[in-house]
Scaffold this motif. Structure first.
Motif, PDB file in Angstrom:
ATOM      1  N   GLY A 101       0.794  -1.205   0.000  1.00 51.67           N
ATOM      2  CA  GLY A 101       0.000   0.000   0.000  1.00 51.67           C
ATOM      3  C   GLY A 101       0.835   1.268   0.000  1.00 51.67           C
ATOM      4  O   GLY A 101       0.301   2.354   0.096  1.00 51.67           O
ATOM      5  N   THR A 102       2.154   1.156  -0.048  1.00 46.55           N
ATOM      6  CA  THR A 102       3.008   2.329  -0.059  1.00 46.55           C
ATOM      7  C   THR A 102       3.137   2.844  -1.482  1.00 46.55           C
ATOM      8  O   THR A 102       2.845   2.156  -2.448  1.00 46.55           O
ATOM      9  CB  THR A 102       4.414   1.988   0.492  1.00 46.55           C
ATOM     10  OG1 THR A 102       4.983   0.968  -0.316  1.00 46.55           O
ATOM     11  CG2 THR A 102       4.329   1.516   1.932  1.00 46.55           C
TER      12      THR A 102
ATOM     13  N   GLY B 247      11.815   6.653  -3.536  1.00 47.25           N
ATOM     14  CA  GLY B 247      13.187   6.571  -4.007  1.00 47.25           C
ATOM     15  C   GLY B 247      13.975   5.502  -3.292  1.00 47.25           C
ATOM     16  O   GLY B 247      13.460   4.748  -2.447  1.00 47.25           O
ATOM     17  N   PHE B 248      15.239   5.468  -3.617  1.00 48.08           N
ATOM     18  CA  PHE B 248      16.151   4.473  -3.061  1.00 48.08           C
ATOM     19  C   PHE B 248      16.206   4.587  -1.540  1.00 48.08           C
ATOM     20  O   PHE B 248      16.070   3.600  -0.824  1.00 48.08           O
ATOM     21  CB  PHE B 248      17.547   4.666  -3.669  1.00 48.08           C
ATOM     22  CG  PHE B 248      18.586   3.754  -3.107  1.00 48.08           C
ATOM     23  CD1 PHE B 248      18.594   2.416  -3.431  1.00 48.08           C
ATOM     24  CD2 PHE B 248      19.564   4.226  -2.246  1.00 48.08           C
ATOM     25  CE1 PHE B 248      19.551   1.560  -2.915  1.00 48.08           C
ATOM     26  CE2 PHE B 248      20.524   3.385  -1.732  1.00 48.08           C
ATOM     27  CZ  PHE B 248      20.520   2.054  -2.067  1.00 48.08           C
ATOM     28  N   PHE B 249      16.391   5.805  -1.024  1.00 55.19           N
ATOM     29  CA  PHE B 249      16.505   5.987   0.420  1.00 55.19           C
ATOM     30  C   PHE B 249      15.157   5.774   1.113  1.00 55.19           C
ATOM     31  O   PHE B 249      15.105   5.296   2.245  1.00 55.19           O
ATOM     32  CB  PHE B 249      17.060   7.374   0.736  1.00 55.19           C
ATOM     33  CG  PHE B 249      18.490   7.531   0.305  1.00 55.19           C
ATOM     34  CD1 PHE B 249      19.501   6.844   0.950  1.00 55.19           C
ATOM     35  CD2 PHE B 249      18.821   8.338  -0.763  1.00 55.19           C
ATOM     36  CE1 PHE B 249      20.817   6.958   0.552  1.00 55.19           C
ATOM     37  CE2 PHE B 249      20.135   8.464  -1.175  1.00 55.19           C
ATOM     38  CZ  PHE B 249      21.140   7.771  -0.519  1.00 55.19           C
ATOM     39  N   GLY B 250      14.071   6.077   0.431  1.00 53.30           N
ATOM     40  CA  GLY B 250      12.750   5.804   0.991  1.00 53.30           C
ATOM     41  C   GLY B 250      12.518   4.320   1.188  1.00 53.30           C
ATOM     42  O   GLY B 250      11.921   3.894   2.176  1.00 53.30           O
TER      43      GLY B 250
ATOM     44  N   VAL C 211      14.009  -0.623   7.069  1.00 54.56           N
ATOM     45  CA  VAL C 211      14.444  -0.529   8.464  1.00 54.56           C
ATOM     46  C   VAL C 211      13.222  -0.481   9.390  1.00 54.56           C
ATOM     47  O   VAL C 211      13.201  -1.142  10.433  1.00 54.56           O
ATOM     48  CB  VAL C 211      15.363   0.690   8.671  1.00 54.56           C
ATOM     49  CG1 VAL C 211      15.633   0.935  10.146  1.00 54.56           C
ATOM     50  CG2 VAL C 211      16.668   0.502   7.916  1.00 54.56           C
ATOM     51  N   LYS C 212      12.197   0.267   9.013  1.00 52.62           N
ATOM     52  CA  LYS C 212      10.977   0.324   9.825  1.00 52.62           C
ATOM     53  C   LYS C 212      10.328  -1.050   9.927  1.00 52.62           C
ATOM     54  O   LYS C 212       9.836  -1.433  10.994  1.00 52.62           O
ATOM     55  CB  LYS C 212       9.989   1.325   9.229  1.00 52.62           C
ATOM     56  CG  LYS C 212      10.370   2.757   9.460  1.00 52.62           C
ATOM     57  CD  LYS C 212       9.336   3.695   8.852  1.00 52.62           C
ATOM     58  CE  LYS C 212       9.711   5.149   9.063  1.00 52.62           C
ATOM     59  NZ  LYS C 212       8.711   6.057   8.481  1.00 52.62           N
TER      60      LYS C 212
END
Length: 78
Positions: A11-12, A17-20, A26-27
């Protein structure tokens, strides 16, 4: 075609981007670690003893095989 996310996405936004994506990963890792049930102190001690006994048994077995093959080597080549 519907505008619903595909089965593989959660759902995201698919244009992150790459860092997103790294932050999302990580989350998700932190969320999974919060679900972890850690062993008690007694369980840690039990696991430690089981591993220690197993390692000692494997060491004894390997040592006895080494002695046996060393003895056979002396018989054959001496």
């Amino acid at each position: 075609m519907s505008n619903q996310p595909s089965a593989g996405t959660s759902g995201t936004d698919t244009k992150t981007g790459f860092f997103g994506r790294i932050i999302l990963f990580v989350k998700q890792v932190i969320a999974e670690l919060k679900k972890t049930v850690w062993p008690t102190g007694e369980q840690w001690w039990t696991f430690f003893l089981v591993v220690l006994v197993f390692v000692l048994c494997v060491m004894a077995y390997t040592g006895l095989l080494d002695l046996l093959f060393g003895w056979l080597n002396k018989l054959v080549f001496a």
